[in-house]
Design an enzyme around this catalytic site. Structure first.
Site, PDB file in Angstrom:
ATOM      1  N   THR A 100       0.832  -1.211   0.000  1.00 16.72           N
ATOM      2  CA  THR A 100       0.000   0.000   0.000  1.00 16.72           C
ATOM      3  C   THR A 100       0.869   1.265   0.000  1.00 16.72           C
ATOM      4  O   THR A 100       0.694   2.167  -0.828  1.00 16.72           O
ATOM      5  CB  THR A 100      -0.910  -0.012   1.248  1.00 16.72           C
ATOM      6  OG1 THR A 100      -1.671  -1.214   1.242  1.00 16.72           O
ATOM      7  CG2 THR A 100      -1.839   1.175   1.273  1.00 16.72           C
ATOM      8  N   GLU A 119       7.887  10.274   9.814  1.00 15.90           N
ATOM      9  CA  GLU A 119       6.634  11.045   9.800  1.00 15.90           C
ATOM     10  C   GLU A 119       5.409  10.157   9.533  1.00 15.90           C
ATOM     11  O   GLU A 119       4.350  10.347  10.130  1.00 15.90           O
ATOM     12  CB  GLU A 119       6.727  12.143   8.724  1.00 15.90           C
ATOM     13  CG  GLU A 119       5.566  13.110   8.717  1.00 15.90           C
ATOM     14  CD  GLU A 119       5.397  13.839  10.046  1.00 15.90           C
ATOM     15  OE1 GLU A 119       6.238  14.678  10.360  1.00 15.90           O
ATOM     16  OE2 GLU A 119       4.426  13.551  10.763  1.00 15.90           O
ATOM     17  N   VAL A 163       3.107   7.797  12.327  1.00 14.74           N
ATOM     18  CA  VAL A 163       2.014   8.215  13.214  1.00 14.74           C
ATOM     19  C   VAL A 163       1.032   9.092  12.449  1.00 14.74           C
ATOM     20  O   VAL A 163       1.422  10.116  11.867  1.00 14.74           O
ATOM     21  CB  VAL A 163       2.561   8.981  14.448  1.00 14.74           C
ATOM     22  CG1 VAL A 163       1.416   9.359  15.383  1.00 14.74           C
ATOM     23  CG2 VAL A 163       3.606   8.162  15.182  1.00 14.74           C
ATOM     24  N   ILE A 179      -0.919  13.073   8.293  1.00 11.95           N
ATOM     25  CA  ILE A 179      -0.901  14.317   9.088  1.00 11.95           C
ATOM     26  C   ILE A 179       0.524  14.609   9.551  1.00 11.95           C
ATOM     27  O   ILE A 179       1.157  13.747  10.167  1.00 11.95           O
ATOM     28  CB  ILE A 179      -1.798  14.199  10.358  1.00 11.95           C
ATOM     29  CG1 ILE A 179      -3.187  13.679  10.009  1.00 11.95           C
ATOM     30  CG2 ILE A 179      -1.874  15.526  11.085  1.00 11.95           C
ATOM     31  CD1 ILE A 179      -4.061  13.428  11.236  1.00 11.95           C
ATOM     32  N   GLY A 184      -6.715  -0.949   2.389  1.00 16.93           N
ATOM     33  CA  GLY A 184      -5.286  -0.748   2.693  1.00 16.93           C
ATOM     34  C   GLY A 184      -5.051   0.029   3.977  1.00 16.93           C
ATOM     35  O   GLY A 184      -3.949   0.505   4.217  1.00 16.93           O
ATOM     36  N   GLU A 233      -3.347  -2.976   9.412  1.00 17.27           N
ATOM     37  CA  GLU A 233      -2.038  -3.620   9.433  1.00 17.27           C
ATOM     38  C   GLU A 233      -2.170  -5.027   8.847  1.00 17.27           C
ATOM     39  O   GLU A 233      -3.274  -5.568   8.772  1.00 17.27           O
ATOM     40  CB  GLU A 233      -1.523  -3.717  10.875  1.00 17.27           C
ATOM     41  CG  GLU A 233      -1.277  -2.374  11.526  1.00 17.27           C
ATOM     42  CD  GLU A 233      -0.290  -1.507  10.757  1.00 17.27           C
ATOM     43  OE1 GLU A 233       0.839  -1.945  10.502  1.00 17.27           O
ATOM     44  OE2 GLU A 233      -0.654  -0.377  10.395  1.00 17.27           O
ATOM     45  N   LYS A 289       1.874   4.270  18.602  1.00 15.38           N
ATOM     46  CA  LYS A 289       1.927   5.662  18.136  1.00 15.38           C
ATOM     47  C   LYS A 289       1.984   6.652  19.299  1.00 15.38           C
ATOM     48  O   LYS A 289       2.744   7.614  19.265  1.00 15.38           O
ATOM     49  CB  LYS A 289       0.724   5.959  17.239  1.00 15.38           C
ATOM     50  CG  LYS A 289       0.794   5.229  15.894  1.00 15.38           C
ATOM     51  CD  LYS A 289      -0.548   5.272  15.192  1.00 15.38           C
ATOM     52  CE  LYS A 289      -0.487   4.669  13.803  1.00 15.38           C
ATOM     53  NZ  LYS A 289      -1.808   4.483  13.210  1.00 15.38           N
TER      54      LYS A 289
HETATM   55  P1  NAP Z   1       1.717  -4.064   2.739  1.00  8.59           P
HETATM   56  O1  NAP Z   1       0.714  -3.516   1.810  1.00  8.59           O
HETATM   57  O2  NAP Z   1       1.445  -5.359   3.419  1.00  8.59           O
HETATM   58  O3  NAP Z   1       3.105  -4.183   1.929  1.00  8.59           O
HETATM   59  C1  NAP Z   1       4.246  -4.803   2.457  1.00  8.59           C
HETATM   60  C2  NAP Z   1       5.312  -4.874   1.380  1.00  8.59           C
HETATM   61  O4  NAP Z   1       6.513  -5.343   1.977  1.00  8.59           O
HETATM   62  C3  NAP Z   1       4.982  -5.817   0.222  1.00  8.59           C
HETATM   63  O5  NAP Z   1       5.420  -5.256  -0.980  1.00  8.59           O
HETATM   64  C4  NAP Z   1       5.784  -7.075   0.542  1.00  8.59           C
HETATM   65  O6  NAP Z   1       6.240  -7.765  -0.615  1.00  8.59           O
HETATM   66  C5  NAP Z   1       6.983  -6.467   1.235  1.00  8.59           C
HETATM   67  N1  NAP Z   1       7.593  -7.400   2.190  1.00  8.59           N
HETATM   68  C6  NAP Z   1       7.009  -8.001   3.252  1.00  8.59           C
HETATM   69  N2  NAP Z   1       7.903  -8.770   3.906  1.00  8.59           N
HETATM   70  C7  NAP Z   1       9.060  -8.672   3.226  1.00  8.59           C
HETATM   71  C8  NAP Z   1      10.342  -9.227   3.388  1.00  8.59           C
HETATM   72  N3  NAP Z   1      10.631 -10.058   4.394  1.00  8.59           N
HETATM   73  N4  NAP Z   1      11.319  -8.886   2.527  1.00  8.59           N
HETATM   74  C9  NAP Z   1      11.057  -8.040   1.497  1.00  8.59           C
HETATM   75  N5  NAP Z   1       9.852  -7.467   1.292  1.00  8.59           N
HETATM   76  C10 NAP Z   1       8.876  -7.783   2.144  1.00  8.59           C
HETATM   77  O7  NAP Z   1       2.055  -3.017   3.892  1.00  8.59           O
HETATM   78  P2  NAP Z   1       1.712  -1.450   3.952  1.00  8.59           P
HETATM   79  O8  NAP Z   1       0.274  -1.274   4.305  1.00  8.59           O
HETATM   80  O9  NAP Z   1       2.258  -0.771   2.756  1.00  8.59           O
HETATM   81  O10 NAP Z   1       2.511  -1.023   5.258  1.00  8.59           O
HETATM   82  C11 NAP Z   1       3.922  -0.934   5.257  1.00  8.59           C
HETATM   83  C12 NAP Z   1       4.381  -0.227   6.527  1.00  8.59           C
HETATM   84  O11 NAP Z   1       3.810   1.075   6.591  1.00  8.59           O
HETATM   85  C13 NAP Z   1       3.961  -0.910   7.835  1.00  8.59           C
HETATM   86  O12 NAP Z   1       4.983  -0.731   8.798  1.00  8.59           O
HETATM   87  C14 NAP Z   1       2.717  -0.133   8.263  1.00  8.59           C
HETATM   88  O13 NAP Z   1       2.508  -0.154   9.653  1.00  8.59           O
HETATM   89  C15 NAP Z   1       3.115   1.252   7.811  1.00  8.59           C
HETATM   90  N6  NAP Z   1       1.982   2.149   7.575  1.00  8.59           N
HETATM   91  C16 NAP Z   1       0.963   1.758   6.776  1.00  8.59           C
HETATM   92  C17 NAP Z   1      -0.083   2.634   6.543  1.00  8.59           C
HETATM   93  C18 NAP Z   1      -1.226   2.235   5.679  1.00  8.59           C
HETATM   94  O14 NAP Z   1      -2.182   3.039   5.563  1.00  8.59           O
HETATM   95  N7  NAP Z   1      -1.208   1.086   5.019  1.00  8.59           N
HETATM   96  C19 NAP Z   1      -0.091   3.900   7.137  1.00  8.59           C
HETATM   97  C20 NAP Z   1       0.987   4.271   7.953  1.00  8.59           C
HETATM   98  C21 NAP Z   1       2.021   3.389   8.166  1.00  8.59           C
HETATM   99  P3  NAP Z   1       5.234  -8.425  -1.701  1.00  8.59           P
HETATM  100  O15 NAP Z   1       4.610  -7.266  -2.396  1.00  8.59           O
HETATM  101  O16 NAP Z   1       6.095  -9.227  -2.591  1.00  8.59           O
HETATM  102  O17 NAP Z   1       4.244  -9.212  -0.908  1.00  8.59           O
HETATM  103  N1  HSE Z   2      -3.226   0.532  10.439  1.00  7.80           N
HETATM  104  C1  HSE Z   2      -2.951   1.886  10.689  1.00  7.80           C
HETATM  105  C2  HSE Z   2      -4.239   2.637  10.942  1.00  7.80           C
HETATM  106  C3  HSE Z   2      -2.227   2.493   9.510  1.00  7.80           C
HETATM  107  O1  HSE Z   2      -5.300   2.115  10.619  1.00  7.80           O
HETATM  108  O2  HSE Z   2      -4.178   3.746  11.493  1.00  7.80           O
HETATM  109  C4  HSE Z   2      -1.756   3.897   9.759  1.00  7.80           C
HETATM  110  O3  HSE Z   2      -0.740   3.930  10.710  1.00  7.80           O
END
Ligand code: NAP
Ligand code: HSE
Length: 433
Positions: A13, A127, A130, A134, A185, A188, A203
């Site tokens: 995502t 940034e 959390v 924002i 998306g 977690e 957070k």
């Molecule tokens: P996601 O959609 O599950 O994507 C994870 C990515 O990491 C995928 O591309 C996956 O590869 C890759 N990956 C997982 N394990 C791996 C490994 N061992 N080695 C190499 N690549 C690996 O996760 P996301 O929602 O983008 O979130 C990523 C981070 O951002 C997390 O820490 C989350 O807490 C944080 N975050 C997310 C959001 C949100 O709104 N989603 C907001 C703020 C912070 P594949 O594509 O090949 O499966």
């Molecule tokens: N899973 C988290 C949320 C992503 O829903 O707030 C953003 O940190």
């Protein structure tokens, strides 16, 4: 001006959102064109993706990026804890700055990570970790630094706010709405972190460290999620003039004789008056109210999760790093980096006073409200309101809202109420703001 070469670890995502911003043709500041994506690490290079990549951009070994001297910044957006921490630490040790969206890692290993970054003369910026889109980390590090922060209270998890809003407005089913949040998306990889309050606890731990300057023992944050909230609680709260929100609070208490700042920090579902500014925060939006001196009160508000908003925060961190390293003889900026400057500890929950909401299911017999009221009175728990909201067959549902009372007295009252013959079960207990 020189290029800034980045390696991205993770293309889900958030990673996809970063790519789209950096490849975007919309009118953005020209400095964005100086950011060059060297490689992107994923788990499975053969997975079908919505984007067609130029040659060999995807790899599956983060060490290739870490060991490449031409790469300036590693962007960790893969999630998880131990492997992600390892990649962050190795990158810092290789002399690279890191941008991460990973609150789970920063909340648990922030101290080790900040220390290593300082030792290596590089940065770790977070940034996006959390409140998604924002700007909140940067203001706490810089714009608000001339203020004495007293209290922060907010809605800092998008998934749970999305679920509670839909349950409130559409009487939506909890499980189905969680699935929808996952598909959008927001959630977690393991959504337990969202619904049980652990993501919000990560957070508020990070925010507290930045605001108050001391290391927080993440595991001692009292944490409750929303998985036990049902439509009845939402309906009753609404009837009484409240919304139910998953809140995170962090507040100064006192400085003890060892010069450690005591903090009241908790995460939990709470009733919040409909007139409170946080009550209007709906859907995936987050908001943080900060009470500070001499500033007064401010509220930062916006999308708390999702691809674009979160990616925008990541890219702004990359730009900050690039702009900083463009300065001649750039030394480490003490505000952009982070170091602890004092000791903090979390006060025991028995020392906390708060307002409470209690829903009690009991036999519908004369005098039961009086008996419940008496128990509270004996324990010095003052009641704001006590009402019978539903009576079906021989059962009655009694809802109590207390004034601000000590947790100790409240817990003792609960035990005694539970022991009353007329009481079947205390169906729910929530904080009240
Ligand atoms: P996601 O959609 O599950 O994507 C994870 C990515 O990491 C995928 O591309 C996956 O590869 C890759 N990956 C997982 N394990 C791996 C490994 N061992 N080695 C190499 N690549 C690996 O996760 P996301 O929602 O983008 O979130 C990523 C981070 O951002 C997390 O820490 C989350 O807490 C944080 N975050 C997310 C959001 C949100 O709104 N989603 C907001 C703020 C912070 P594949 O594509 O090949 O499966
Ligand atoms: N899973 C988290 C949320 C992503 O829903 O707030 C953003 O940190």
């Amino acid at each position: 001006m020189g290029k800034c070469k980045i390696g991205i670890v993770g293309f889900g995502t958030v990673g996809t959102g970063i790519y789209k911003i950096l490849r975007s043709e919309v009118d953005l500041h020209p400095i964005l064109k100086e950011i060059e994506i060297a490689k992107i690490v994923v788990n499975d290079v053969n997975k079908k993706r919505e984007i067609n990549f130029e040659n060999n951009l995807l790899i599956d070994d983060p060490n290739i990026l870490i060991n490449d001297p031409s790469i300036d910044v590693i962007v960790e957006v893969m999630g998880g804890i131990e492997i992600a921490k390892d990649i962050i630490m190795k990158s810092l040790k290789a002399g690279k700055s890191v941008v991460t969206a990973n609150k789970a890692v920063i909340a648990r290993y922030g101290s080790e990570i900040y220390e290593t970054a300082a030792k290596q003369g590089v940065y770790v910026l977070s940034e996006a970790a959390v409140c998604g889109g924002i700007p909140i980390i940067e203001p706490l590090k810089r714009s608000l630094k001339s203020n004495h922060i007293k209290k922060m209270i907010g809605i800092i998890n998008g998934t749970t706010n999305f679920i509670l809003s839909k349950m409130t407005n559409e009487k939506a089913d909890y499980k189905k709405t969680l699935e929808l949040a996952q598909n959008l998306g927001y959630a977690e990889f393991d959504p337990t972190a969202d619904v049980e309050g652990h993501d919000a606890a990560d957070k508020i731990s990070i925010l507290s460290e930045l605001a108050f300057g001391g290391k927080i023992n993440r595991d001692s944050i009292s944490t409750e999620g929303i998985s036990q909230i049902n439509l009845k609680d939402i309906e009753y709260a609404n009837k009484l003039g409240f919304e139910i929100k998953l809140l995170a609070l962090s507040e100064r208490n006192h400085i003890n004789k060892n010069d450690s700042l005591a903090l009241n920090i908790w995460v939990g579902p709470s009733l919040i008056s409909k007139s409170h500014p946080l009550a209007t925060v709906e859907g995936v939006n987050n908001a943080l109210l900060i009470e500070a001196h001499p500033l007064g009160e401010i509220m930062l508000y916006g999308p708390g999760a999702g691809s674009g908003p979160t990616a925008a925060s990541v890219v702004s961190d990359i730009l900050s790093l690039h702009a900083n390293t463009m300065k001649n003889n750039a030394s480490i900026d003490p505000l952009l980096s982070f170091n602890f400057w004092r000791n903090c500890h979390i006060i025991d929950s028995s020392q906390i006073t708060k307002k409470n909401y209690l829903r009690i299911i009991c036999i519908d017999s004369p005098g039961v409200i009086g008996k419940i009221g008496d128990v509270f009175g004996i324990n010095d728990v003052s009641i704001e309101s006590i009402v019978q909201l539903d009576a079906s067959a021989d059962k009655a549902e009694i809802v109590v809202i207390t004034h601000e009372v000590s947790n100790g007295s409240f817990e003792k009252s609960k035990e005694e109420i539970n022991a009353l013959n007329e009481v079947e079960i205390i169906a729910s207990q929530l904080s009240c703001i």
